[in-house]
Design a protein around this motif. Structure first.
Motif, PDB file in Angstrom:
ATOM      1  N   ASP A  38       0.841  -1.184   0.000  1.00  0.00           N
ATOM      2  CA  ASP A  38       0.000   0.000   0.000  1.00  0.00           C
ATOM      3  C   ASP A  38       0.882   1.242   0.000  1.00  0.00           C
ATOM      4  O   ASP A  38       1.950   1.245   0.641  1.00  0.00           O
ATOM      5  CB  ASP A  38      -0.910  -0.004   1.232  1.00  0.00           C
ATOM      6  CG  ASP A  38      -1.825  -1.215   1.261  1.00  0.00           C
ATOM      7  OD1 ASP A  38      -1.598  -2.124   2.088  1.00  0.00           O
ATOM      8  OD2 ASP A  38      -2.748  -1.251   0.444  1.00  0.00           O
ATOM      9  N   GLY A  40       2.948   4.332   0.761  1.00  0.00           N
ATOM     10  CA  GLY A  40       3.426   4.891   2.019  1.00  0.00           C
ATOM     11  C   GLY A  40       3.601   3.893   3.137  1.00  0.00           C
ATOM     12  O   GLY A  40       4.068   4.247   4.227  1.00  0.00           O
ATOM     13  N   LEU A  41       3.256   2.635   2.888  1.00  0.00           N
ATOM     14  CA  LEU A  41       3.366   1.610   3.932  1.00  0.00           C
ATOM     15  C   LEU A  41       4.357   0.511   3.571  1.00  0.00           C
ATOM     16  O   LEU A  41       4.639  -0.371   4.401  1.00  0.00           O
ATOM     17  CB  LEU A  41       2.003   0.973   4.220  1.00  0.00           C
ATOM     18  CG  LEU A  41       0.943   1.900   4.798  1.00  0.00           C
ATOM     19  CD1 LEU A  41      -0.372   1.146   4.990  1.00  0.00           C
ATOM     20  CD2 LEU A  41       1.396   2.501   6.128  1.00  0.00           C
ATOM     21  N   GLY A  42       4.868   0.512   2.367  1.00  0.00           N
ATOM     22  CA  GLY A  42       5.787  -0.538   1.949  1.00  0.00           C
ATOM     23  C   GLY A  42       5.061  -1.859   1.790  1.00  0.00           C
ATOM     24  O   GLY A  42       3.850  -1.906   1.524  1.00  0.00           O
ATOM     25  N   LEU A  43       5.799  -2.950   1.963  1.00  0.00           N
ATOM     26  CA  LEU A  43       5.211  -4.289   1.895  1.00  0.00           C
ATOM     27  C   LEU A  43       5.008  -4.829   3.308  1.00  0.00           C
ATOM     28  O   LEU A  43       5.885  -4.698   4.159  1.00  0.00           O
ATOM     29  CB  LEU A  43       6.149  -5.244   1.141  1.00  0.00           C
ATOM     30  CG  LEU A  43       6.016  -5.291  -0.372  1.00  0.00           C
ATOM     31  CD1 LEU A  43       6.551  -4.023  -1.003  1.00  0.00           C
ATOM     32  CD2 LEU A  43       6.754  -6.510  -0.919  1.00  0.00           C
TER      33      LEU A  43
ATOM     34  N   PHE B  90      13.265   0.027  -1.967  1.00  0.00           N
ATOM     35  CA  PHE B  90      12.940  -0.464  -0.636  1.00  0.00           C
ATOM     36  C   PHE B  90      14.190  -0.980   0.061  1.00  0.00           C
ATOM     37  O   PHE B  90      14.919  -1.814  -0.501  1.00  0.00           O
ATOM     38  CB  PHE B  90      11.906  -1.589  -0.699  1.00  0.00           C
ATOM     39  CG  PHE B  90      10.559  -1.160  -1.190  1.00  0.00           C
ATOM     40  CD1 PHE B  90      10.214  -1.302  -2.526  1.00  0.00           C
ATOM     41  CD2 PHE B  90       9.638  -0.607  -0.315  1.00  0.00           C
ATOM     42  CE1 PHE B  90       8.972  -0.895  -2.988  1.00  0.00           C
ATOM     43  CE2 PHE B  90       8.387  -0.202  -0.767  1.00  0.00           C
ATOM     44  CZ  PHE B  90       8.057  -0.339  -2.104  1.00  0.00           C
ATOM     45  N   GLY B 108      11.130  -1.496   4.491  1.00  0.00           N
ATOM     46  CA  GLY B 108      10.882  -0.099   4.761  1.00  0.00           C
ATOM     47  C   GLY B 108       9.702   0.390   3.944  1.00  0.00           C
ATOM     48  O   GLY B 108       9.143  -0.360   3.127  1.00  0.00           O
ATOM     49  N   LYS B 109       9.319   1.638   4.153  1.00  0.00           N
ATOM     50  CA  LYS B 109       8.125   2.154   3.486  1.00  0.00           C
ATOM     51  C   LYS B 109       8.391   2.623   2.066  1.00  0.00           C
ATOM     52  O   LYS B 109       7.459   2.983   1.352  1.00  0.00           O
ATOM     53  CB  LYS B 109       7.511   3.266   4.329  1.00  0.00           C
ATOM     54  CG  LYS B 109       6.979   2.754   5.662  1.00  0.00           C
ATOM     55  CD  LYS B 109       6.299   3.830   6.475  1.00  0.00           C
ATOM     56  CE  LYS B 109       5.754   3.217   7.766  1.00  0.00           C
ATOM     57  NZ  LYS B 109       5.052   4.226   8.601  1.00  0.00           N
ATOM     58  N   GLY B 110       9.631   2.633   1.675  1.00  0.00           N
ATOM     59  CA  GLY B 110       9.957   2.953   0.296  1.00  0.00           C
ATOM     60  C   GLY B 110      10.387   4.392   0.086  1.00  0.00           C
ATOM     61  O   GLY B 110       9.948   5.308   0.798  1.00  0.00           O
TER      62      GLY B 110
END
Lengths: 115, 117
Positions: A38, A40-43, B90, B108-110
């Motif tokens: 999602d 802003g939430l990464g995996l 990431f 991480g959130k990217g």
């Protein structure tokens, strides 16, 4: 080359429907994983499996279940789809590596929209 | 528990200039660290990994990362950005927060890398 395939690239379902997402890998990997991605939430890890008929909860298993009847196939099941399950779903596989450093190989993803 | 923090959600650089994507990690033991890249409408691809060997790790497409234990950092760099580097990156540590077991990964959130022409 390792190949991880997912049954659909795009899927649209209605609230309350039962949804199956299929993942197949062709490299005889023991480990298989399901993530959702999602913005802003990464995996985030939903479920994983170390072997046939074996499953373990990840970080966000609520609302999901999985099935692994064959080594190459790992299915993610949404028993009753809800709008907050609209997301990109990614499957991955890897070889167990007690030393660390094992690479996970990812499928192309399934973008699920629940209306 | 293991975790990673990517310090920038977006980074914008001009083509031909250096790239720096920052990552800090937290781990209760000697970590295995990775950088993955995701190009638009494509799957995740491993860029490079650190597994307690050389602290400077070279990856694909000219990227490299340096493991600094004293700073708990694993920043990704590239000397000269190319338009094809535009993607989501990431930072990842081996080991889950509450799941994934020993072989799980925590992402991480990217960081979204934008390359200006």
């Amino acid at each position: 080359d390792v190949k991880v395939t997912q049954s659909s690239r795009y899927l649209v379902k209605r609230t309350g429907e039962k949804v199956f997402l299929e993942c197949v890998q062709d490299m005889d990997h023991e480990n298989m994983f399901w993530y959702r991605q999602d913005p802003g939430l990464g995996l985030r890890l939903i479920y994983f499996s170390y072997d046939v008929k074996m499953k373990e909860k990840g970080d966000i298993p609520e609302g999901y279940s999985v099935s692994r009847e064959k080594k190459e196939r790992f299915s993610l099941i949404l028993e009753s789809a809800s709008t907050n399950q609209t997301s990109m779903y990614l499957c991955a596989s890897s070889i167990p590596d007690g030393q660390g450093g094992n690479e996970q190989f990812f499928g192309p993803g399934t973008r699920l929209t629940v209306l | 528990a293991q975790s990673v923090t990517q310090l920038d959600s977006h980074v914008s650089v001009s083509e031909g200039t250096p790239v720096l994507l920052r990552c800090n990690y937290s781990s209760s033991y000697s970590p295995s660290l990775f950088w993955y890249v995701q190009h638009p409408n494509k799957g995740l691809q491993l860029l490079l990994k650190y597994t307690s060997a050389a602290t400077l790790v070279k990856g694909i497409n000219g990227f490299e990362a340096e493991f600094k234990k004293s700073e708990t950092s694993f920043h990704l760099t590239k000397p000269s950005a190319h338009m094809s580097d535009a993607a989501e990156y990431f930072c990842v540590v081996r080991g889950g927060n509450s799941g994934g077991g020993a072989d799980g990964l925590t992402f991480g959130k990217g960081t979204h890398l934008i390359i200006q022409p």
